[in-house]
Design a protein around this motif. Structure first.
Motif, PDB file in Angstrom:
ATOM      1  N   MET A  25      -1.720   0.912  -7.544  1.00  0.00           N
ATOM      2  CA  MET A  25      -1.323   1.604  -8.769  1.00  0.00           C
ATOM      3  C   MET A  25      -1.824   3.040  -8.847  1.00  0.00           C
ATOM      4  O   MET A  25      -2.828   3.394  -8.227  1.00  0.00           O
ATOM      5  CB  MET A  25      -1.918   0.872  -9.969  1.00  0.00           C
ATOM      6  CG  MET A  25      -1.517  -0.568 -10.052  1.00  0.00           C
ATOM      7  SD  MET A  25      -2.258  -1.306 -11.498  1.00  0.00           S
ATOM      8  CE  MET A  25      -3.966  -1.030 -11.147  1.00  0.00           C
ATOM      9  N   HIS A  26      -1.113   3.818  -9.643  1.00  0.00           N
ATOM     10  CA  HIS A  26      -1.619   5.111 -10.075  1.00  0.00           C
ATOM     11  C   HIS A  26      -1.592   5.131 -11.591  1.00  0.00           C
ATOM     12  O   HIS A  26      -0.607   4.750 -12.196  1.00  0.00           O
ATOM     13  CB  HIS A  26      -0.786   6.250  -9.498  1.00  0.00           C
ATOM     14  CG  HIS A  26      -1.075   6.465  -8.052  1.00  0.00           C
ATOM     15  ND1 HIS A  26      -1.987   7.382  -7.615  1.00  0.00           N
ATOM     16  CD2 HIS A  26      -0.631   5.815  -6.962  1.00  0.00           C
ATOM     17  CE1 HIS A  26      -2.072   7.315  -6.290  1.00  0.00           C
ATOM     18  NE2 HIS A  26      -1.253   6.362  -5.868  1.00  0.00           N
ATOM     19  N   GLN A  27      -2.716   5.556 -12.175  1.00  0.00           N
ATOM     20  CA  GLN A  27      -2.789   5.616 -13.623  1.00  0.00           C
ATOM     21  C   GLN A  27      -3.044   7.047 -14.037  1.00  0.00           C
ATOM     22  O   GLN A  27      -3.410   7.886 -13.222  1.00  0.00           O
ATOM     23  CB  GLN A  27      -3.910   4.704 -14.119  1.00  0.00           C
ATOM     24  CG  GLN A  27      -3.640   3.264 -13.732  1.00  0.00           C
ATOM     25  CD  GLN A  27      -4.625   2.297 -14.332  1.00  0.00           C
ATOM     26  OE1 GLN A  27      -5.782   2.630 -14.498  1.00  0.00           O
ATOM     27  NE2 GLN A  27      -4.155   1.110 -14.627  1.00  0.00           N
ATOM     28  N   PRO A  75       0.838  -1.207   0.000  1.00  0.00           N
ATOM     29  CA  PRO A  75       0.000   0.000   0.000  1.00  0.00           C
ATOM     30  C   PRO A  75       0.869   1.252   0.000  1.00  0.00           C
ATOM     31  O   PRO A  75       1.854   1.337   0.728  1.00  0.00           O
ATOM     32  CB  PRO A  75      -0.793  -0.114   1.297  1.00  0.00           C
ATOM     33  CG  PRO A  75      -0.832  -1.566   1.580  1.00  0.00           C
ATOM     34  CD  PRO A  75       0.465  -2.128   1.081  1.00  0.00           C
ATOM     35  N   HIS A  76       0.508   2.208  -0.839  1.00  0.00           N
ATOM     36  CA  HIS A  76       1.354   3.375  -1.051  1.00  0.00           C
ATOM     37  C   HIS A  76       0.694   4.628  -0.490  1.00  0.00           C
ATOM     38  O   HIS A  76       1.313   5.400   0.211  1.00  0.00           O
ATOM     39  CB  HIS A  76       1.636   3.500  -2.543  1.00  0.00           C
ATOM     40  CG  HIS A  76       2.015   4.862  -3.001  1.00  0.00           C
ATOM     41  ND1 HIS A  76       1.153   5.704  -3.673  1.00  0.00           N
ATOM     42  CD2 HIS A  76       3.161   5.565  -2.854  1.00  0.00           C
ATOM     43  CE1 HIS A  76       1.760   6.854  -3.919  1.00  0.00           C
ATOM     44  NE2 HIS A  76       2.965   6.798  -3.443  1.00  0.00           N
ATOM     45  N   CYS A  77      -0.602   4.830  -0.804  1.00  0.00           N
ATOM     46  CA  CYS A  77      -1.322   5.969  -0.236  1.00  0.00           C
ATOM     47  C   CYS A  77      -2.806   5.606  -0.178  1.00  0.00           C
ATOM     48  O   CYS A  77      -3.199   4.542  -0.630  1.00  0.00           O
ATOM     49  CB  CYS A  77      -1.089   7.229  -1.058  1.00  0.00           C
ATOM     50  SG  CYS A  77      -1.883   7.195  -2.679  1.00  0.00           S
ATOM     51  N   ASP A  78      -3.621   6.504   0.361  1.00  0.00           N
ATOM     52  CA  ASP A  78      -5.044   6.202   0.518  1.00  0.00           C
ATOM     53  C   ASP A  78      -5.784   6.122  -0.805  1.00  0.00           C
ATOM     54  O   ASP A  78      -6.891   5.590  -0.874  1.00  0.00           O
ATOM     55  CB  ASP A  78      -5.713   7.285   1.388  1.00  0.00           C
ATOM     56  CG  ASP A  78      -5.232   7.208   2.825  1.00  0.00           C
ATOM     57  OD1 ASP A  78      -4.646   6.164   3.192  1.00  0.00           O
ATOM     58  OD2 ASP A  78      -5.424   8.194   3.569  1.00  0.00           O
ATOM     59  N   ASP A  79      -5.185   6.672  -1.854  1.00  0.00           N
ATOM     60  CA  ASP A  79      -5.914   6.791  -3.111  1.00  0.00           C
ATOM     61  C   ASP A  79      -5.527   5.778  -4.180  1.00  0.00           C
ATOM     62  O   ASP A  79      -6.043   5.814  -5.291  1.00  0.00           O
ATOM     63  CB  ASP A  79      -5.720   8.205  -3.682  1.00  0.00           C
ATOM     64  CG  ASP A  79      -6.188   9.280  -2.724  1.00  0.00           C
ATOM     65  OD1 ASP A  79      -7.169   9.013  -2.000  1.00  0.00           O
ATOM     66  OD2 ASP A  79      -5.572  10.362  -2.682  1.00  0.00           O
ATOM     67  N   CYS A  80      -4.597   4.881  -3.864  1.00  0.00           N
ATOM     68  CA  CYS A  80      -4.152   3.891  -4.850  1.00  0.00           C
ATOM     69  C   CYS A  80      -5.322   3.091  -5.409  1.00  0.00           C
ATOM     70  O   CYS A  80      -6.211   2.690  -4.672  1.00  0.00           O
ATOM     71  CB  CYS A  80      -3.194   2.879  -4.211  1.00  0.00           C
ATOM     72  SG  CYS A  80      -1.548   3.485  -3.905  1.00  0.00           S
ATOM     73  N   LEU A  81      -5.272   2.834  -6.700  1.00  0.00           N
ATOM     74  CA  LEU A  81      -6.148   1.839  -7.299  1.00  0.00           C
ATOM     75  C   LEU A  81      -5.565   0.482  -6.935  1.00  0.00           C
ATOM     76  O   LEU A  81      -4.349   0.323  -6.937  1.00  0.00           O
ATOM     77  CB  LEU A  81      -6.114   1.942  -8.817  1.00  0.00           C
ATOM     78  CG  LEU A  81      -7.021   2.918  -9.547  1.00  0.00           C
ATOM     79  CD1 LEU A  81      -6.614   2.938 -11.011  1.00  0.00           C
ATOM     80  CD2 LEU A  81      -8.470   2.498  -9.444  1.00  0.00           C
TER      81      LEU A  81
HETATM   82 ZN   LIG Z   1      -0.918   5.646  -3.982  1.00  0.00          ZN
END
Ligand SMILES: [Zn+2]
Length: 422
Positions: free
Chosen positions: A129-131, A112-118
């Motif tokens: 992921m981020h797209q 997990p990288h941030c709260d908004d990752c897909l």
């Molecule tokens: Zn993220």
């Protein structure tokens, strides 16, 4: 404490991509004191008087503080300048700029990288992921100019039914991002005549509605499988107008048969009625291999325009994939590398600006003239590869004090970089 001017730090960051250093840490090695000309050259580019070099963390702190928006703004100013100079006009189609829309992976993490990752599950593992959805204006001489970018994250996946296929999630996310992208594009370029280009995903009610809401034309790939009933209508109508056909053999001997229907009608799943033109092109290569492409478009399609619309608007889609994302991923620009875990958007826009500058050098007339004087056709042929060109730029930045004339606006004004195919 040393304070660095923002212009200096922006050039420092752009050089990371212009010289294709591939990772932020390389700044500390390549721009170190063993490159005696680096500081003087960058100072003069930035119009600053820094007495020492920053480390890569300095750039990181600066970008984290300002975020991506000011750098996106810088990109916008550059693109507006190119448009005002009419440098891109040769690529217009029926007076419009073709702006290709395409989604791409950007960053992928295994934790997990941030709260908004897909998130995407692959068997036992989950990817974070981020797209990004990109709008790239198609310029002359094979240039592609990033003109708007919309990041896609898990907020776009909300409302997608549970258990939906990955294809469905991708489609929903990209259509939501498309609306934001078009809104931003219209706000920044209110007068620009735009024709959106995109794959079959956008040939749907929302794709047509976005084009209408933001006063754009469109040319989208027509996939028989996605719109089966409409495809049937199209085939039926084609049989009724056998005269609407143009046969053309390309210089390489590929035979293309273009057929089209004007005023094809479509009612979308929300009951909205649409009318557009549809084109199909059947291509036979010299070895007998056949393939077929089709598009729906709001552009005018006739005997006079069909080849141009399909070629400049439709066929060029592949160019974006090759020239745009592939170049940014594979040519040393290293798009998918996490230059930063926090202010990655800022690095994304720096990369887009650097890619634009590099294309002017790689595809513009200045180096082409030099190449032709040496009996080569293109700059890439002269230097051997794009990678070699970046290496030469790095060598020059490190060891060669750039001459005064290079910074003289009056002198530079006489030098023109033209983007044409000649
Ligand atoms: Zn993220």
């Amino acid at each position: 404490m040393v304070i660095y001017h923002k212009r200096f730090l922006i050039w420092w960051g752009l050089s990371l991509f212009l010289c294709k250093l591939s990772s932020r840490r390389q700044l500390d090695y390549q721009f170190h004191t063993d490159g005696p000309a680096v500081l003087a050259n960058l100072n003069r580019l930035a119009g600053t008087a820094q007495a020492s070099r920053p480390v890569n963390q300095t750039l990181e702190y600066f970008l984290a503080k300002i975020g991506g928006a000011p750098i996106a703004g810088l990109r916008q100013q550059m693109v507006q300048r190119l448009i005002r100079m009419k440098a891109l006009d040769a690529a217009r189609l029926q007076g419009r700029f073709v702006v290709l829309i395409d989604g791409s992976g950007y960053l992928v993490f295994r934790s997990p990288h941030c709260d908004d990752c897909l998130t995407q599950r692959h068997g036992e593992t989950t990817l974070y992921m981020h797209q990004v959805l990109e709008a790239k204006l198609l310029g002359p001489a094979g240039t592609v100019v990033s003109i708007a970018s919309e990041f896609i994250d898990n907020r776009d996946a909300q409302g997608v039914p549970a258990g939906a296929s990955q294809e469905r999630v991708k489609q929903d996310c990209e259509l939501k991002a498309l609306r934001r992208l078009a809104a931003g594009l219209r706000a920044e370029f209110p007068q620009l005549r735009i024709c959106l280009g995109g794959d079959g995903l956008y040939a749907c009610g929302e794709g047509f509605q976005v084009a209408k809401d933001y006063k754009c034309d469109y040319i989208y790939t027509f996939q028989p499988g996605r719109l089966p009933a409409l495809w049937q209508d199209f085939q039926g109508l084609l049989r009724l107008c056998p005269d609407q056909q143009v046969v053309w053999t390309t210089p390489r001997g590929v035979r293309q048969v273009y057929r089209w229907v004007n005023g094809l009608q479509y009612t979308d799943s929300d009951g909205r009625d649409w009318m557009f033109n549809a084109i199909v092109c059947t291509e036979t290569k010299t070895d007998g291999n056949q393939s077929e492409w089709s598009w729906v478009t709001s552009l005018e399609v006739s005997h006079e325009t069909v080849v141009e619309v399909a070629t400049k608007g439709g066929r060029v889609r592949w160019r974006e994939e090759n020239e745009g994302f592939n170049t940014q991923k594979n040519s040393g620009l290293n798009l998918e590398h996490a230059y930063s875990h926090t202010c990655w958007a800022a690095y994304y826009f720096l990369l887009q600006i650097a890619h634009l500058l590099l294309q002017l050098v790689e595809k513009g007339s200045l180096l082409r003239q030099l190449a032709q004087e040496q009996g080569k056709r293109t700059a890439v042929e002269l230097f051997g590869s794009l990678k070699n060109m970046a290496q030469r730029l790095l060598d020059s930045l490190r060891y060669w004090i750039w001459p005064k004339e290079a910074f003289d606006p009056a002198g530079a004004g006489a030098i023109q970089i033209r983007l044409d195919s000649s």
